[in-house]
Design a protein around this motif. Sequence first.
Motif, mmCIF file in Angstrom:
data_model
loop_
_atom_site.group_PDB
_atom_site.id
_atom_site.type_symbol
_atom_site.label_atom_id
_atom_site.label_comp_id
_atom_site.label_asym_id
_atom_site.label_seq_id
_atom_site.Cartn_x
_atom_site.Cartn_y
_atom_site.Cartn_z
ATOM 1 N N ALA A 1 0.175 -1.518 -0.269
ATOM 2 C CA ALA A 1 0.111 0.155 -0.288
ATOM 3 C C ALA A 1 0.479 1.296 -0.193
ATOM 4 N N VAL A 2 1.888 1.480 0.701
ATOM 5 C CA VAL A 2 3.054 2.639 0.803
ATOM 6 C C VAL A 2 3.654 2.740 -0.332
ATOM 7 N N GLY A 3 4.098 1.449 -0.911
ATOM 8 C CA GLY A 3 5.066 1.514 -2.234
ATOM 9 C C GLY A 3 4.048 1.622 -3.288
ATOM 10 N N GLU A 4 2.565 1.720 -3.390
ATOM 11 C CA GLU A 4 1.727 2.595 -4.860
ATOM 12 C C GLU A 4 1.412 3.692 -4.942
ATOM 13 N N ALA A 5 1.545 3.938 -2.970
ATOM 14 C CA ALA A 5 0.956 5.575 -2.841
ATOM 15 C C ALA A 5 1.909 6.372 -2.631
ATOM 16 N N HIS A 6 3.468 6.214 -2.592
ATOM 17 C CA HIS A 6 4.800 7.033 -2.835
ATOM 18 C C HIS A 6 6.223 5.903 -3.101
ATOM 19 N N PRO A 7 5.850 5.953 -4.119
ATOM 20 C CA PRO A 7 6.674 5.064 -4.652
ATOM 21 C C PRO A 7 7.824 5.407 -4.880
ATOM 22 N N ALA A 8 8.441 7.044 -4.741
ATOM 23 C CA ALA A 8 9.797 7.244 -4.122
ATOM 24 C C ALA A 8 10.176 6.701 -2.770
ATOM 25 N N LEU A 9 9.355 6.204 -2.248
ATOM 26 C CA LEU A 9 9.618 6.474 -0.670
ATOM 27 C C LEU A 9 10.737 5.544 -0.328
ATOM 28 N N ARG A 10 11.489 5.318 0.615
ATOM 29 C CA ARG A 10 12.553 4.369 1.463
ATOM 30 C C ARG A 10 11.632 3.429 2.373
ATOM 31 N N VAL A 11 11.093 2.721 2.003
ATOM 32 C CA VAL A 11 10.180 1.432 3.428
ATOM 33 C C VAL A 11 10.910 1.045 3.605
ATOM 34 N N ASP A 12 11.545 0.457 5.178
ATOM 35 C CA ASP A 12 11.455 -1.600 5.763
ATOM 36 C C ASP A 12 10.096 -1.588 6.410
ATOM 37 N N GLY A 13 9.975 -2.828 6.569
ATOM 38 C CA GLY A 13 9.816 -3.350 7.583
ATOM 39 C C GLY A 13 9.754 -4.810 7.987
ATOM 40 N N ALA A 14 9.034 -5.063 9.310
ATOM 41 C CA ALA A 14 9.578 -6.021 10.260
ATOM 42 C C ALA A 14 8.403 -6.430 11.440
ATOM 43 N N SER A 15 8.600 -8.047 10.746
ATOM 44 C CA SER A 15 7.436 -8.446 12.190
ATOM 45 C C SER A 15 7.858 -9.193 12.925
ATOM 46 N N VAL A 16 7.744 -9.211 13.925
ATOM 47 C CA VAL A 16 8.339 -8.676 15.424
ATOM 48 C C VAL A 16 7.127 -9.549 16.488
ATOM 49 N N GLU A 17 8.154 -10.381 16.905
ATOM 50 C CA GLU A 17 7.158 -11.114 18.127
ATOM 51 C C GLU A 17 7.614 -10.565 19.571
ATOM 52 N N GLY A 18 6.388 -9.634 20.118
ATOM 53 C CA GLY A 18 6.148 -9.845 21.231
ATOM 54 C C GLY A 18 4.736 -8.267 21.671
ATOM 55 N N GLN A 19 4.838 -8.129 22.362
ATOM 56 C CA GLN A 19 3.773 -7.172 22.681
ATOM 57 C C GLN A 19 3.500 -5.787 21.877
ATOM 58 N N PRO A 20 2.128 -5.078 21.208
ATOM 59 C CA PRO A 20 3.189 -4.394 20.478
ATOM 60 C C PRO A 20 3.634 -2.749 21.360
ATOM 61 N N ARG A 21 2.861 -3.199 22.801
ATOM 62 C CA ARG A 21 3.303 -1.818 23.628
ATOM 63 C C ARG A 21 4.377 -1.909 24.076
#
Length: 291
Positions: free
Chosen positions: A203-223
């Motif tokens: 979704a971010v890549g489609e809306a902002h193709p020039a934006l540098r984006v990274d992502g991580a899935s991390v086990e743990g409580q969100p807070r």
Amino acid sequence: MTAYTVAIDDSVAGWKTVDWTVEAVDPAADVVRLLTVSEVYGEALTRSEHRLEAAEQRLRNAHPGLAITHDVTGGPTADRLVADAALGDVLVIGARQVHTIAATIRGRVAERVVAHATTPVVAVPEQWERSDGPIVVGVDARSAAAALAWAADAADRRGRDLALVRAWAVPTAMAPYANIYLEEDRVLWSNEADIELRAALRAVGEAHPALRVDGASVEGQPRDVVLQSSRGASLVVVGRRHRTALGGFLAGSVGERLMHHGHAPVCIVPQPRRAVRDEDRADEPAHAGAR
């Protein structure tokens, strides 16, 4: 153009809101309204006015062409800030990092404002120091859409990287002697988190193709996960799930955790009104509309 409402009081956190605004605004397009709320039996009007004038001068020294106004309005503080925030696009408040019990005794103004505001609220902690780090956004299934869009726009506008964090944890069941969970459940929850993270990245890549984006899935409580990921961030963005300050206090709100223990400013983004109404209807019993 972004219209900022910046709340100022005579505290370290209150003045940090001005410093953050200096860094955040686009002087060629944005407008700023400086605001002090005067409670009954509060400080003298002249003192409030002098503080606002000093804050305005600090902003003008950094951005001579910035459009700035300032006002002293009547309280109660939380209600006044929520009402005035609706006149602009973003409310900026100071986050005093006191113990949560002490905050409760003092009225938890910041939490009440965050819980009821209809616009995004940026809470600037009193320990904040400027950083050129990425904008970090917490991703989840219920409250992430508005927060993700706001964070991506902010990162694009400010030339910052965007880091997506999807925290997940296996729900536990209570047994007489321990908490239990099934190992196969862990795989399911991990896979679901990965799917949501990939969807958010697309979704971010489609809306902002020039934006540098990274992502991580991390086990743990969100807070805890988002707090850890916020180290070195220039801003942290999360969605608002709870609509009362008490709800956030009892359920361990991510935004509240960041306000009280983080060093980066945190933006709490409410869901659009339509999304809130749809969610409320989805929670109703199936027979609720039957006659």
